[in-house]
Design an enzyme around this catalytic site. Structure first.
Site, PDB file in Angstrom:
ATOM      1  N   ARG A  53      -3.964   6.542   0.584  1.00 35.51           N
ATOM      2  CA  ARG A  53      -4.524   7.787   1.118  1.00 35.51           C
ATOM      3  C   ARG A  53      -3.611   8.553   2.058  1.00 35.51           C
ATOM      4  NH1 ARG A  53      -9.614   4.951   3.238  1.00 35.51           N
ATOM      5  NH2 ARG A  53      -8.068   3.317   3.144  1.00 35.51           N
ATOM      6  N   ARG A  83       0.830  -1.217   0.000  1.00 31.89           N
ATOM      7  CA  ARG A  83       0.000   0.000   0.000  1.00 31.89           C
ATOM      8  C   ARG A  83       0.859   1.261   0.000  1.00 31.89           C
ATOM      9  NH1 ARG A  83      -5.322  -1.128   1.829  1.00 31.89           N
ATOM     10  NH2 ARG A  83      -5.748  -3.015   0.683  1.00 31.89           N
ATOM     11  N   ARG A  85      -7.634  10.832  -6.193  1.00 33.30           N
ATOM     12  CA  ARG A  85      -8.774   9.994  -5.813  1.00 33.30           C
ATOM     13  C   ARG A  85     -10.061  10.818  -5.711  1.00 33.30           C
ATOM     14  NH1 ARG A  85     -12.508   6.746  -4.699  1.00 33.30           N
ATOM     15  NH2 ARG A  85     -12.392   5.144  -3.085  1.00 33.30           N
ATOM     16  N   TYR A 104     -14.158 -12.551   0.092  1.00 32.72           N
ATOM     17  CA  TYR A 104     -14.969 -11.379  -0.287  1.00 32.72           C
ATOM     18  C   TYR A 104     -16.204 -11.817  -1.069  1.00 32.72           C
ATOM     19  CZ  TYR A 104     -11.347  -8.203   1.303  1.00 32.72           C
ATOM     20  OH  TYR A 104     -10.469  -7.508   2.091  1.00 32.72           O
ATOM     21  N   ASP A 116      -6.359  -3.393  -7.564  1.00 36.08           N
ATOM     22  CA  ASP A 116      -6.809  -4.055  -6.338  1.00 36.08           C
ATOM     23  C   ASP A 116      -6.947  -5.541  -6.624  1.00 36.08           C
ATOM     24  OD1 ASP A 116      -7.838  -3.367  -3.509  1.00 36.08           O
ATOM     25  OD2 ASP A 116      -9.285  -4.824  -4.246  1.00 36.08           O
TER      26      ASP A 116
END
Ligand code: CP3
Length: 345
Positions: free
Chosen positions: A32, A28, A41, A152, A77
């Site tokens: 952010r 990562r 973003r 998921y 992702d």
């Protein structure tokens, strides 16, 4: 623009070779915590950032330029290839992947399409090609591992205990087997396409597989992971396998045909070696330490470097991804510290 000399330290370390400095990259590393990321973003949804190769390449390059890390990881992702094969998934900020049509039966598994990278994810292949022309460090491609993707798909979003996933695994053996085969095929096809486009190493993220005990791992997961890494062998590209809270599975991982094992912070490098792990290691600073006073962070980083460099070919990383509240300056300082590190013998 003159091309900078290519820094292949990370690839050498992946092959277990000695390096002049310890290579480092961070899971990562694009995210952010970077003001530049937040600005981009704000203008795009997560998947839009994937679909526009120039944006994807820019976000991928950001941490390389800002932090001076030894590898870039493609900005995408683990859910990226699932969307075009029939999964209605969205990435919601602060939550993660959310799926509108979770898998409940064999029928749902059969509905998933076979991945054709050229038609389903052309933007990923294009981004890789662009990046290879721009980068002077290796580019890491990646994919989610079948168990983690299945978690998921079955839970419909993030989960704590993977209750539904494990219940499905125990009660629907035929559907589970079919799902592992489909996701295994997809992972192989996707990673081979990334490698063909120019990815120079690949990491398979099995973030949540630590939810299984070692016996279940061997019964339900070892076959598909063996198949994936065997299928990638003839590409000659180094492979990395990473998971969280999976210390109890390390000896099973050590038997997989994978090159590098990624450790989280719960298992020290020394403990892994004492267990009998012989693979090249990547890891394993607790990302929370990025928020601690520098002295504490530095002491732990030094300890990891001392342990990791006992064997040639060590890659410094975090034990999981950078949190949004980390500071760019801290990662810059840490990267410098790692690059300057020399082992006292
Ligand atoms: O810089 C990089 O590491 C490359 C890009 C990357 C992302 N996700 C971007 C991303 C990689 C390699 C991943 C892998 C990924 N995605 C994993 C495996 C690694 C891990 O963290 O365990 C998993 C489990 C996912 C699923 C996922 N996607 C989660 C848990 C989240 C985070 C939720 C949140 O908001 O904290 C995402 C979203 C995501 N993927 C973000 C980024 C930068 C944040 C998205 C945003 O901007 O809103």
């Amino acid at each position: 623009m003159t091309a900078k000399t290519f820094n292949d330290t990370f690839l050498k370390a992946c092959r277990g070779e000695a390096t002049e400095h310890v290579p480092v990259w961070y899971m990562r590393q694009a995210g952010r915590y970077q003001p530049e990321y937040r600005a981009i973003r704000a203008k795009h949804s997560f998947f839009e950032m994937n679909y526009i190769p120039e944006v994807c390449a820019e976000v991928t390059r950001l941490p390389v330029e800002q932090l001076g890390v030894d590898a870039a990881i493609l900005f995408a992702d683990i859910m990226t290839p699932l969307k075009p094969i029939g999964v209605d998934v969205n990435i919601e900020s602060g939550i993660g992947p959310v799926i509108a049509n979770p898998i409940e039966s064999l029928k749902d598994v059969e509905r998933l399409l076979e991945l054709d990278p050229e038609t389903h994810v052309p933007y990923i292949l294009e981004s890789i090609k662009i990046l290879r022309q721009q980068l002077s460090v290796p580019l890491i491609g990646f994919a989610g591992a079948p168990f983690t993707l299945a978690s998921y798909l079955i839970e419909g979003g993030p989960s704590k205990h993977y209750h539904k996933t494990k219940a499905f695994m125990y009660t629907e053996p035929v559907a589970w087997q079919a799902l592992m085969e489909k996701l295994g095929d997809m992972t192989i096809t996707y990673l081979k396409a990334q490698i063909k486009a120019g990815a120079q190493a690949v990491q398979v993220f099995d973030s949540w597989v630590g939810a299984l005990n070692d016996e279940d791992y061997r019964e339900y997961i070892t076959p598909v992971m063996t198949r994936i890494f065997n299928a990638l062998k003839d590409t000659g590209v180094p492979t990395i396998y990473f998971g969280i809270g999976a210390g109890h599975l390390l000896m099973d991982w050590n038997r997989l045909p994978v090159d590098v094992v990624g450790l989280d912070w719960r298992t020290s490098i020394t403990t892994a070696r004492e267990m009998g792990v012989t693979k090249t290691l990547q890891g394993n600073l607790d990302p929370t330490l990025l928020l601690a006073p520098w002295e504490k962070l530095e002491a732990k980083a030094k300890e990891i470097l001392d342990e990791g460099t006992k064997q040639p070919g060590f890659i410094f990383n975090l034990g999981h991804g950078v949190f949004p509240d980390a500071k760019v300056e801290t990662l810059q300082q840490l990267t410098k510290f790692i690059h300057r590190y020399k082992r006292d013998i």
